[in-house]
Design a protein around this motif. Sequence first.
Motif, mmCIF file in Angstrom:
data_model
loop_
_atom_site.group_PDB
_atom_site.id
_atom_site.type_symbol
_atom_site.label_atom_id
_atom_site.label_comp_id
_atom_site.label_asym_id
_atom_site.label_seq_id
_atom_site.Cartn_x
_atom_site.Cartn_y
_atom_site.Cartn_z
ATOM 1 N N VAL A 67 0.843 -0.151 5.569
ATOM 2 C CA VAL A 67 1.590 0.072 4.337
ATOM 3 C C VAL A 67 3.077 -0.123 4.621
ATOM 4 C CG1 VAL A 67 1.741 2.570 4.755
ATOM 5 C CG2 VAL A 67 2.039 1.699 2.442
ATOM 6 N N ARG A 68 3.762 -0.758 3.673
ATOM 7 C CA ARG A 68 5.204 -0.962 3.803
ATOM 8 C C ARG A 68 5.882 -0.371 2.567
ATOM 9 N NH1 ARG A 68 9.631 -4.487 2.894
ATOM 10 N NH2 ARG A 68 10.841 -4.922 4.793
ATOM 11 N N LEU A 69 6.572 0.727 2.781
ATOM 12 C CA LEU A 69 7.299 1.406 1.712
ATOM 13 C C LEU A 69 8.797 1.195 1.899
ATOM 14 C CD1 LEU A 69 5.394 4.822 1.862
ATOM 15 C CD2 LEU A 69 5.041 3.007 0.184
ATOM 16 N N SER A 70 9.530 1.275 0.809
ATOM 17 C CA SER A 70 10.989 1.231 0.911
ATOM 18 C C SER A 70 11.571 2.429 0.180
ATOM 19 C CB SER A 70 11.539 -0.071 0.319
ATOM 20 O OG SER A 70 11.220 -0.173 -1.057
ATOM 21 N N ALA A 71 12.616 2.988 0.767
ATOM 22 C CA ALA A 71 13.325 4.119 0.167
ATOM 23 C C ALA A 71 14.748 4.108 0.673
ATOM 24 C CB ALA A 71 12.656 5.439 0.534
ATOM 25 N N ARG A 72 15.688 4.257 -0.269
ATOM 26 C CA ARG A 72 17.112 4.283 0.100
ATOM 27 C C ARG A 72 17.490 3.061 0.932
ATOM 28 N NH1 ARG A 72 18.760 9.588 2.842
ATOM 29 N NH2 ARG A 72 16.770 10.576 2.639
ATOM 30 N N ASP A 73 17.068 1.875 0.478
ATOM 31 C CA ASP A 73 17.408 0.605 1.128
ATOM 32 C C ASP A 73 16.893 0.514 2.562
ATOM 33 O OD1 ASP A 73 18.812 -0.219 -1.164
ATOM 34 O OD2 ASP A 73 20.608 0.838 -0.507
ATOM 35 N N ARG A 74 15.874 1.280 2.872
ATOM 36 C CA ARG A 74 15.287 1.206 4.212
ATOM 37 C C ARG A 74 13.790 0.997 4.081
ATOM 38 N NH1 ARG A 74 15.083 6.019 8.798
ATOM 39 N NH2 ARG A 74 13.630 4.930 10.198
ATOM 40 N N ALA A 75 13.239 0.172 4.969
ATOM 41 C CA ALA A 75 11.808 -0.098 4.958
ATOM 42 C C ALA A 75 11.089 0.838 5.919
ATOM 43 C CB ALA A 75 11.544 -1.551 5.350
ATOM 44 N N TYR A 76 9.903 1.293 5.503
ATOM 45 C CA TYR A 76 9.051 2.144 6.343
ATOM 46 C C TYR A 76 7.709 1.433 6.515
ATOM 47 C CZ TYR A 76 12.488 5.795 5.419
ATOM 48 O OH TYR A 76 13.656 6.518 5.330
ATOM 49 N N GLU A 77 7.534 0.810 7.665
ATOM 50 C CA GLU A 77 6.292 0.119 7.975
ATOM 51 C C GLU A 77 5.418 1.066 8.786
ATOM 52 O OE1 GLU A 77 7.112 -3.599 9.806
ATOM 53 O OE2 GLU A 77 8.063 -4.448 8.024
ATOM 54 N N ARG A 78 4.289 1.464 8.223
ATOM 55 C CA ARG A 78 3.462 2.470 8.845
ATOM 56 C C ARG A 78 1.990 2.044 8.801
ATOM 57 N NH1 ARG A 78 7.955 3.624 9.897
ATOM 58 N NH2 ARG A 78 9.012 5.660 9.664
ATOM 59 N N CYS A 79 1.203 2.757 9.561
ATOM 60 C CA CYS A 79 -0.242 2.554 9.559
ATOM 61 C C CYS A 79 -0.905 3.899 9.299
ATOM 62 C CB CYS A 79 -0.708 1.988 10.904
ATOM 63 S SG CYS A 79 -2.508 1.761 10.984
ATOM 64 N N LEU A 80 -1.783 3.941 8.312
ATOM 65 C CA LEU A 80 -2.491 5.167 7.966
ATOM 66 C C LEU A 80 -3.954 5.006 8.378
ATOM 67 C CD1 LEU A 80 -2.121 7.940 6.505
ATOM 68 C CD2 LEU A 80 -3.070 6.797 4.473
ATOM 69 N N SER A 81 -4.399 5.848 9.283
ATOM 70 C CA SER A 81 -5.797 5.793 9.724
ATOM 71 C C SER A 81 -6.570 6.935 9.100
ATOM 72 C CB SER A 81 -5.887 5.874 11.254
ATOM 73 O OG SER A 81 -5.332 7.089 11.715
#
Length: 662
Positions: free
Chosen positions: A494-508
Motif C-alpha cells: 500500500v502507498r499512502l500519502s499524507a502531508r506531502d510525504r509518501a508512506y510505502e508499507r506492506c500489510l500482512s
Amino acid sequence: MHACFKKILIANRGEIACRVIRTARRMGIETVAVYSDADRNSLHVEMADEAVHIGPSPVGESYLVGERIIAAALETGAEAIHPGYGFLSENPGFVDAVEAAGLTFIGPSADAIRAMGLKDAAKDLMQKAGVPVVPGYQGNRQEPEFLAEEAERIGYPVLIKARAGGGGKGMRKVERAQDFADALRSAAREASAAFGDPHVLIEKFITAPRHIEVQVFGDSHGNVVHLFERDCSLQRRHQKVIEEAPAPGMSAEMRAAMTGAAVKAAEAIAYRGAGTIEFIADGSGPLRPDGFWFMEMNTRLQVEHPVTEMITGIDLVEWQLLVAAGAPLPFAQPDIAITGHAFEARLYAEDPARDFIPVTGRLEHLEFPPEGRFDTGVRTGDAITPFYDPMIAKVITHGPDRETALVRLSTMLDGTHVAGTATNAAFLSALSRQPGFVAGAFDTGLIERELADLTAAAAVPEEHVALAAILALGIDPDMPHLGWRAYGEAFHDVRLSARDRAYERCLSLGKNGGMTLSGGAEPVVLENVAIGKAEISARLGPARKQISARFVRVPQASGLLVSVHMNGRTEDFVLADQRSGAAAEADESRAVIAPMTGTIVQLSVSAGDVVEAGQKLGVMEAMKMETALVAPLSGRVATVDCAEGATVSDGAVLVTFEEEAS
C-alpha cells in the motif's frame, strides 16, 4: 419584557450570522439572511427564516454593498438590521443609510462610530476624557519621510497601525529604522485593501504587553455598564488566537481602574449598544493601575464575546436587540458578577507547517465532542473558499476556575475531528498546554517566542499509518478466513500519502486474524482489529495496548481520503487511484508556487533578474491577509508567470529559475 422586533435582517455571514439567529429564534424574532454566490448553500442561509441573494462572491460585490442589504430588508419587511461583526458593522455611512430607509440599526449611533472609528481621532478624544493613551503619533501628515522621523522620535520598536478597521490588518511591528519604509508601504497597502483607507498612525511598542479589553454596554437612557475584562494577549500577527475571561492576575484595584476608564470612555461619546474598549497593559510584572493605556474602541460586538457571556450568564446579542428596540439595560452594574472562568480558541483552516497560510478546500468531515460550546457557521460538506475568513469554529469552554476551564479547552480541542483540510487544531492544543500560558505568565509575544515548539511537526506514528492502511485497503477483520493462504500469509502493498510525504508499507494478514504493518522504522503488530461505522480499534504490540480511533473514508478525484483521528491528532491519508497512474510530482525546488488561491498585489521581479535566496519577489493577498513570495534559491529568474492584480490558484507556478550550469 420590553417589546422587541418581529423580524430582523442580519447583514453578515457564517458563524456570525448563525450566532445572531440562535438568539433571535429563542426570542421569537424572525430572521432574514443575505448571501453571496459562494454562500448559496451555507448554514446561515439554512437556519434563517428567509434568505436574499445579494451578489457575487467577493465581499466588495455583496456583503459590503449596503444598498443591496437595505433593499433586502425593505423587501422582506424586516424592521432592523444587525450588522454582526466585521463587514459594515463599523461603517457610519451604512448606519445613516439604514436609518434614512426607516430601519433600525442594531448597534451604536453613526456619531459614536465616527468618534471612535479612526484610531487617531479616538486617541485624541480619550486624552481629553482623561483616559490614558499609548505614546505615539496620530496626526494627519502621512509623508513616509515624516512618519519615519516620528518613529525615531517615539523610539523603536514601534507599531504601525491602520487608523481604520482592526483585526491586525494594516499593522506592522518595526524593530529597526532600516525596516520602517517597507513596513509602512505594506501596512498602508493592506489597510487600503481592507478598509479603503491607507492612513496609519504610529505607537510606541510596549515591552511585554498584555492585551486586555473591557466589554461595555450602553442604552438610550443614559446608562452605561461594563461586563468585566477579557485577556486577548495570545496573538499571532496581531490576530487573537485564544481569549479568556477574566484576565489572570487581575487585582480588584486594577480591575476597578481599567473598567472605570472603559465606562468613562463609553460615556464620553454617549455610547449605545455593545462595545469594547481595548487597552494595552505592561505585562513585565504584576498588573498595576498606572500601567495600562487605551488603544482603541471597537464599536460592535467582538468575535470573542462568548467568554464574557460564559462568566456573566448574559446573552449579549439579546441585550443588543433589546437596547436597539429602545429598552433600558436589563441590569445595573451591581447586578453583574463574575462566575468561573472561560476560554475561546479560534479554529481555522490554516496550515501551521507552512507559516499558517490559510487553506481552501472541502470539509469532508467535521465532528465536535458532545460537551462544550462550539460556535460555527459550517458543517460537513461545506467549502472553505478564498473569499472569506477561514474560521471553522470557536471552541468555547467554562469552568469554576481557570485550571479546570483550560483543561476542558485542551480536551475539547483534542476531541475535534476535521477532515479534508489542514487546521490549526494541533497548534491550539499545544498552546493550551504551554507552561507559561498555563501558569498565567504570558504577554503578546509568547506565541512568537515559542513558535518553533508550538508548531513542531511530530512524525506520524506508525500505528496511525497502520490503521489508515487497513481502512484504505477495505479489509474486513470479520471475514471468517481473513488472510488464509495455502502457503504463508497474505500480503498487501500500500502507498499512502499524507502531508506531502509518501508512506510505502506492506500489510500482512495472519491466519489468526492478526495484522502486521512493515516498511516503517518498526513493524506494527495488531490483534483483535474491530471496525465499526466510524471507529476502529485494536490491540497493539506485545504489551497488547488497546488503541482506538475515529475515522472517515471519502472518495475523491485524486483517490480515497482516509482521515484518522487518534489521541487528539488528525491525519489525512490519500490512497491514490491506481487506475489513473502515478501522478507527476511538481518540482518546486526551482520555482515559486502559489501557497493558496489569491491575488498578486505586488510583483518586484522580471525574467532575467538575478536574486538571492530568501529575497522577496512579490506579495499576494488572500483571506484578508498578505503573504510574501520569496525566492527559494539564489539564481537567475527564467519566467514570471503572473502579473500584478491577477488571481492565481493554489499550487500555480508563479516564478521559475534557470537550471544550474552543469
